[in-house]
Scaffold this motif. Structure first.
Motif, PDB file in Angstrom:
ATOM      1  N   LYS A   2      -1.923  -3.404  13.391  1.00  0.00           N
ATOM      2  CA  LYS A   2      -0.577  -3.537  12.799  1.00  0.00           C
ATOM      3  C   LYS A   2       0.340  -2.549  13.499  1.00  0.00           C
ATOM      4  CE  LYS A   2       1.904  -2.727   8.456  1.00  0.00           C
ATOM      5  NZ  LYS A   2       1.805  -2.741   6.989  1.00  0.00           N
ATOM      6  N   ASP A  40       0.812  -1.226   0.000  1.00  0.00           N
ATOM      7  CA  ASP A  40       0.000   0.000   0.000  1.00  0.00           C
ATOM      8  C   ASP A  40       0.842   1.271   0.000  1.00  0.00           C
ATOM      9  OD1 ASP A  40       0.905  -0.756   2.587  1.00  0.00           O
ATOM     10  OD2 ASP A  40      -0.537   0.601   3.521  1.00  0.00           O
ATOM     11  N   HIS A  41       2.160   1.117  -0.030  1.00  0.00           N
ATOM     12  CA  HIS A  41       3.060   2.255   0.202  1.00  0.00           C
ATOM     13  C   HIS A  41       2.828   3.452  -0.716  1.00  0.00           C
ATOM     14  CE1 HIS A  41       4.684  -1.438   1.732  1.00  0.00           C
ATOM     15  NE2 HIS A  41       5.617  -0.813   2.417  1.00  0.00           N
ATOM     16  N   GLY A  47       8.903  -2.624   8.298  1.00  0.00           N
ATOM     17  CA  GLY A  47       9.682  -1.386   8.361  1.00  0.00           C
ATOM     18  C   GLY A  47      10.627  -1.276   7.184  1.00  0.00           C
ATOM     19  N   GLY A  72       6.020  -5.531   3.919  1.00  0.00           N
ATOM     20  CA  GLY A  72       6.112  -4.984   2.580  1.00  0.00           C
ATOM     21  C   GLY A  72       7.533  -4.940   2.082  1.00  0.00           C
ATOM     22  N   ARG A  73       8.252  -3.858   2.437  1.00  0.00           N
ATOM     23  CA  ARG A  73       9.566  -3.590   1.843  1.00  0.00           C
ATOM     24  C   ARG A  73      10.569  -4.721   2.041  1.00  0.00           C
ATOM     25  NH1 ARG A  73       9.636   2.157   4.647  1.00  0.00           N
ATOM     26  NH2 ARG A  73       8.296   0.908   6.011  1.00  0.00           N
TER      27      ARG A  73
HETATM   28  C1  5RP Z   1       2.539   2.799   6.612  1.00  0.00           C
HETATM   29  C2  5RP Z   1       2.234   1.411   6.206  1.00  0.00           C
HETATM   30  C3  5RP Z   1       2.924   1.006   4.972  1.00  0.00           C
HETATM   31  O1  5RP Z   1       2.351   1.571   3.859  1.00  0.00           O
HETATM   32  C4  5RP Z   1       3.218  -0.435   4.847  1.00  0.00           C
HETATM   33  O2  5RP Z   1       2.092  -1.245   4.968  1.00  0.00           O
HETATM   34  C5  5RP Z   1       4.323  -0.814   5.784  1.00  0.00           C
HETATM   35  O3  5RP Z   1       4.872  -2.063   5.501  1.00  0.00           O
HETATM   36  P1  5RP Z   1       6.437  -2.292   5.641  1.00  0.00           P
HETATM   37  O4  5RP Z   1       6.919  -1.452   6.782  1.00  0.00           O
HETATM   38  O5  5RP Z   1       6.585  -3.762   5.994  1.00  0.00           O
HETATM   39  O6  5RP Z   1       7.091  -1.938   4.348  1.00  0.00           O
HETATM   40  O7  5RP Z   1       1.498   0.709   6.851  1.00  0.00           O
HETATM   41  O8  5RP Z   1       2.159   3.038   7.927  1.00  0.00           O
END
Ligand code: 5RP
Length: 259
Positions: free
Chosen positions: A173, A26-27, A196, A222-223
């Motif tokens: 989350k 969703d970034h 993160g 995500g990342r």
């Molecule tokens: C921001 C979010 C992000 O868009 C995302 O979902 C974070 O995932 P990750 O840290 O694992 O890349 O929730 O608050």
């Protein structure tokens, strides 16, 4: 909780293990075409079969996920700011429950910004979303966003998670921190962790392992998956930790083998 809401939640948190591997993509809602997600479909499609759910915006869903692929959707429904803005907490709700139903979402996700300038609006938006979600059987994931001025420690994250749960979020989350078991222990709803910023694959697997060992029901990562050299290997390794309780070394071997 009514039947429909429990049913949707059980599509995400798998009853067989009580755990979940959510893939967060969703970034772009505030970061734009961030590294690894330049072309969403290219990143997401090889990973879909390994994820228990996919967290993304309506725009990414409509354009980049085949509608005949059966994966529970966690629809991000908050936004309204960009990385160019000093204060990221000024978010509003960006879609409606009707649209979440139309898109066959299994849950909706909203960020809360405890301690930030727009704390009150983000918390009351969460509460409103829960009321609307419960009216149509859609669970709400509260994402505890951490403003630049906040510290990701037990005290702060316990505060955020507990407030989210008290306002009615069905799952939360948050970030992993030292003494994470206390964050989990004082939050009456299930917790998943964000990955993160990108760290080494081994460290990301350690993070997932520590979170699970300390009571998280899973990850919403995500990342550390899509920015990995081998995203498919990485998600398989994370899955093994979450659903099969494998140790970090074993999971790391799995990642290397799939690369
Ligand atoms: C921001 C979010 C992000 O868009 C995302 O979902 C974070 O995932 P990750 O840290 O694992 O890349 O929730 O608050």
């Amino acid at each position: 909780m009514d039947w429909g809401l429990k049913n949707r939640l059980s599509r995400i948190i798998k009853p067989e293990t009580g755990r979940t591997v959510m893939l967060a993509v969703d970034h772009g809602y505030f970061l734009g075409p961030t590294s690894g997600l330049e072309v969403i479909a290219d990143t997401v499609q090889p990973l879909l079969q390994h994820a228990d759910s996919l967290m993304l915006t309506r725009g990414a869903l409509r354009t980049s996920v085949p509608p005949d692929f059966d994966i529970p959707i966690v629809l991000r429904v908050s936004g309204g700011t960009s990385i160019l803005h000093e204060d990221l907490s000024n978010e509003d709700i960006t879609t409606s429950m009707d649209e979440a139903i139309k898109l066959n979402a299994s849950a909706v996700a909203i960020s809360i910004f405890v301690g930030s300038a727009h704390e009150k609006e983000t918390l009351t938006n969460l509460a409103r979303l829960v009321t609307e979600g419960e009216a149509c059987g859609i669970p709400v994931l509260a994402v505890t966003a951490v403003g630049r001025e906040m510290t990701r420690d037990k005290k702060y994250l316990s505060l955020c998670c507990r407030i989210a749960a008290e306002l009615g979020a069905h799952f939360v989350k948050t970030y992993y921190c030292d003494d994470f078991a206390e964050v989990v222990g004082t939050c009456p709803v299930p917790i998943v962790i964000a990955g993160g910023k990108k760290i080494s694959e081994k460290d990301a697997l350690k993070l997932a392992h520590n979170a699970i060992s300390n009571g998280a029901v899973g990850v919403d990562m995500g990342r550390n998956i899509f920015q990995s050299d081998h995203p498919v290997g990485m998600i398989k390794a994370v899955r093994a930790i979450v659903h099969e309780n494998v140790k970090v070394e074993e999971a790391y071997k799995l990642y290397r083998k799939s690369g």
